[in-house]
Design an enzyme around this catalytic site. Structure first.
Site, PDB file in Angstrom:
ATOM      1  N   HIS A  31       0.780  -1.279   0.076  1.00  0.00           N
ATOM      2  CA  HIS A  31       0.287  -0.062   0.026  1.00  0.00           C
ATOM      3  C   HIS A  31       0.946   1.353   0.045  1.00  0.00           C
ATOM      4  CE1 HIS A  31       1.264   0.210   4.327  1.00  0.00           C
ATOM      5  NE2 HIS A  31       0.664  -1.124   4.333  1.00  0.00           N
ATOM      6  N   HIS A  34       4.019   1.433   2.155  1.00  0.00           N
ATOM      7  CA  HIS A  34       5.204   0.715   1.754  1.00  0.00           C
ATOM      8  C   HIS A  34       5.893   1.631   0.447  1.00  0.00           C
ATOM      9  CE1 HIS A  34       2.690  -2.919   3.025  1.00  0.00           C
ATOM     10  NE2 HIS A  34       3.991  -3.308   3.685  1.00  0.00           N
ATOM     11  N   GLN A  58       7.782 -15.659  12.089  1.00  0.00           N
ATOM     12  CA  GLN A  58       7.250 -14.383  12.624  1.00  0.00           C
ATOM     13  C   GLN A  58       5.797 -14.571  13.059  1.00  0.00           C
ATOM     14  OE1 GLN A  58       8.530 -11.371   9.706  1.00  0.00           O
ATOM     15  NE2 GLN A  58       6.753 -10.077  10.282  1.00  0.00           N
ATOM     16  N   SER A 183      -2.370  -0.631   6.264  1.00  0.00           N
ATOM     17  CA  SER A 183      -1.743  -2.075   6.680  1.00  0.00           C
ATOM     18  C   SER A 183      -2.148  -2.778   5.870  1.00  0.00           C
ATOM     19  CB  SER A 183      -2.254  -2.149   8.114  1.00  0.00           C
ATOM     20  OG  SER A 183      -2.160  -3.374   8.499  1.00  0.00           O
TER      21      SER A 183
HETATM   22  P1  AMP Z   1       5.133  -5.275   6.502  1.00  0.00           P
HETATM   23  O1  AMP Z   1       4.894  -5.525   5.167  1.00  0.00           O
HETATM   24  O2  AMP Z   1       3.815  -4.827   7.174  1.00  0.00           O
HETATM   25  O3  AMP Z   1       6.061  -6.308   6.987  1.00  0.00           O
HETATM   26  O4  AMP Z   1       5.620  -3.829   6.537  1.00  0.00           O
HETATM   27  C1  AMP Z   1       6.773  -3.633   5.786  1.00  0.00           C
HETATM   28  C2  AMP Z   1       7.480  -2.201   5.951  1.00  0.00           C
HETATM   29  O5  AMP Z   1       6.480  -1.012   6.004  1.00  0.00           O
HETATM   30  C3  AMP Z   1       7.807  -2.103   7.868  1.00  0.00           C
HETATM   31  O6  AMP Z   1       8.888  -1.347   7.816  1.00  0.00           O
HETATM   32  C4  AMP Z   1       6.459  -1.276   8.270  1.00  0.00           C
HETATM   33  O7  AMP Z   1       6.767  -0.592   9.345  1.00  0.00           O
HETATM   34  C5  AMP Z   1       6.092  -0.546   7.111  1.00  0.00           C
HETATM   35  N1  AMP Z   1       4.912  -0.082   6.974  1.00  0.00           N
HETATM   36  C6  AMP Z   1       3.751  -0.668   7.271  1.00  0.00           C
HETATM   37  N2  AMP Z   1       2.606   0.203   7.133  1.00  0.00           N
HETATM   38  C7  AMP Z   1       3.038   1.496   6.893  1.00  0.00           C
HETATM   39  C8  AMP Z   1       2.511   2.781   6.973  1.00  0.00           C
HETATM   40  N3  AMP Z   1       1.161   2.724   7.082  1.00  0.00           N
HETATM   41  N4  AMP Z   1       3.324   3.897   6.871  1.00  0.00           N
HETATM   42  C9  AMP Z   1       4.610   3.554   6.706  1.00  0.00           C
HETATM   43  N5  AMP Z   1       5.265   2.427   6.567  1.00  0.00           N
HETATM   44  C10 AMP Z   1       4.470   1.297   6.730  1.00  0.00           C
END
Ligand code: AMP
Length: 277
Positions: A31, A34, A58, A183
């Site tokens: 999204h 990312h 995890q 998210s």
């Molecule tokens: P994930 O795919 O959920 O493991 O997230 C990958 C990276 O994207 C991690 O460093 C998260 O903290 C970051 N991330 C997830 N959601 C957001 C958001 N809404 N805004 C900024 N970074 C995000």
């Protein structure tokens, strides 16, 4: 954008393109949160490498793992449009050729507080996979989101100890216009629940605006009851020291504090946080 699936292909590509690399590890279902990390990486480094890997080690909850969304085609299109140079898309056997057992990495108190308390083993899994990814990508910088604030702190321990030359970049949380933090798990919310979920942002914002020096418990209890009334099942809502994540029950009005929440809406677990001062 090249899509590479093995460490060897990745290392060959890096050797051929030899340049500064900003790395964004993700679990896909991308999204704009990312993508903001990709844009930030492209501003500083010549090349951006993104990994998509839904890391089994995890997940402490098998159902959460199985239901994790994997819209790969849409992800590839978003990365292409954002200017990402390389997508590393490994299989489980590529990351864990010797199996998933790992010697625990010393993370300290962070391992068992907040997320760690409700998701046993979660942070060991995160550290395990990011360690393997950093070793494969060998980036100059890594980009992580403030949305997973505790994860950033945990990974700081790994990176300071094992990868001191890798620059850490923390990016602000990207939100929907409603305030809801973006998210991958939002994809699992019904349209009605997506509207309801804004209450998480409202709760944090209310705390930010109304927290006064002194006892913090009454405000937290009030907000917990309200979340409950709205149909949330909350793992934790807390005000913590922004540097250690220790709970702050009595705030001196000066210490840097952060409000953090993890709560379920139906069977979808959502987390968010907001720095107060
Ligand atoms: P994930 O795919 O959920 O493991 O997230 C990958 C990276 O994207 C991690 O460093 C998260 O903290 C970051 N991330 C997830 N959601 C957001 C958001 N809404 N805004 C900024 N970074 C995000």
């Amino acid at each position: 954008m090249v899509i590479l699936k093995t460490k060897k292909d990745l290392q060959n590509w890096i050797m051929r393109n030899g340049s500064s690399i900003g790395f964004v590890p993700t679990m896909g279902a991308l999204h704009n949160g990312h993508i903001s990390l990709v844009s930030a990486a492209l501003e500083i480094y010549n090349l951006c490498v993104v990994s998509i890997f839904v890391n089994p080690t995890q997940f402490n909850n098998q159902e959460d793992f199985e239901k994790y969304p994997e819209p790969l085609e849409a992800d590839i299109n978003m990365l292409e449009a954002a200017g990402c140079h390389c997508l590393f898309l490994p299989a489980v056997e590529t990351i864990y050729p010797q199996g998933m057992e790992a010697k625990p990495f010393p993370i300290g108190d962070l391992e068992n507080m907040l997320e760690g308390a409700f998701r046993p083993g979660h942070y060991q899994g995160v550290v395990q996979v990011v360690d393997i990814l950093l070793d494969a990508v060998k980036p100059d910088g890594i980009f992580l989101g403030e949305k997973d604030y505790q994860q950033f702190m945990v990974l700081s321990v790994l990176i300071n100890k094992k990868y001191p030359d890798v620059q850490m970049h923390l990016a602000a949380t990207i939100r929907e216009a409603s305030g809801l933090a973006m998210s991958s798990r939002n994809m699992r919310l019904s349209p009605e629940d997506k509207i309801k979920a804004v209450e998480i942002f409202n709760t944090l914002f209310y705390i930010k605006e109304n927290l006064l020096p002194g006892n913090t418990n009454k405000l937290i209890e009030q907000k917990l009851v309200e979340l409950d009334t709205h149909g949330f099942k909350t793992d934790y809502l807390t005000i913590a020291d922004a540097r250690t994540l220790e709970p702050v029950n009595n705030w001196d009005g000066k210490k840097k504090v952060i409000a953090l929440v993890a709560t379920y809406l139906n069977d979808v677990r959502l987390i968010d946080n907001m720095t107060i001062n």
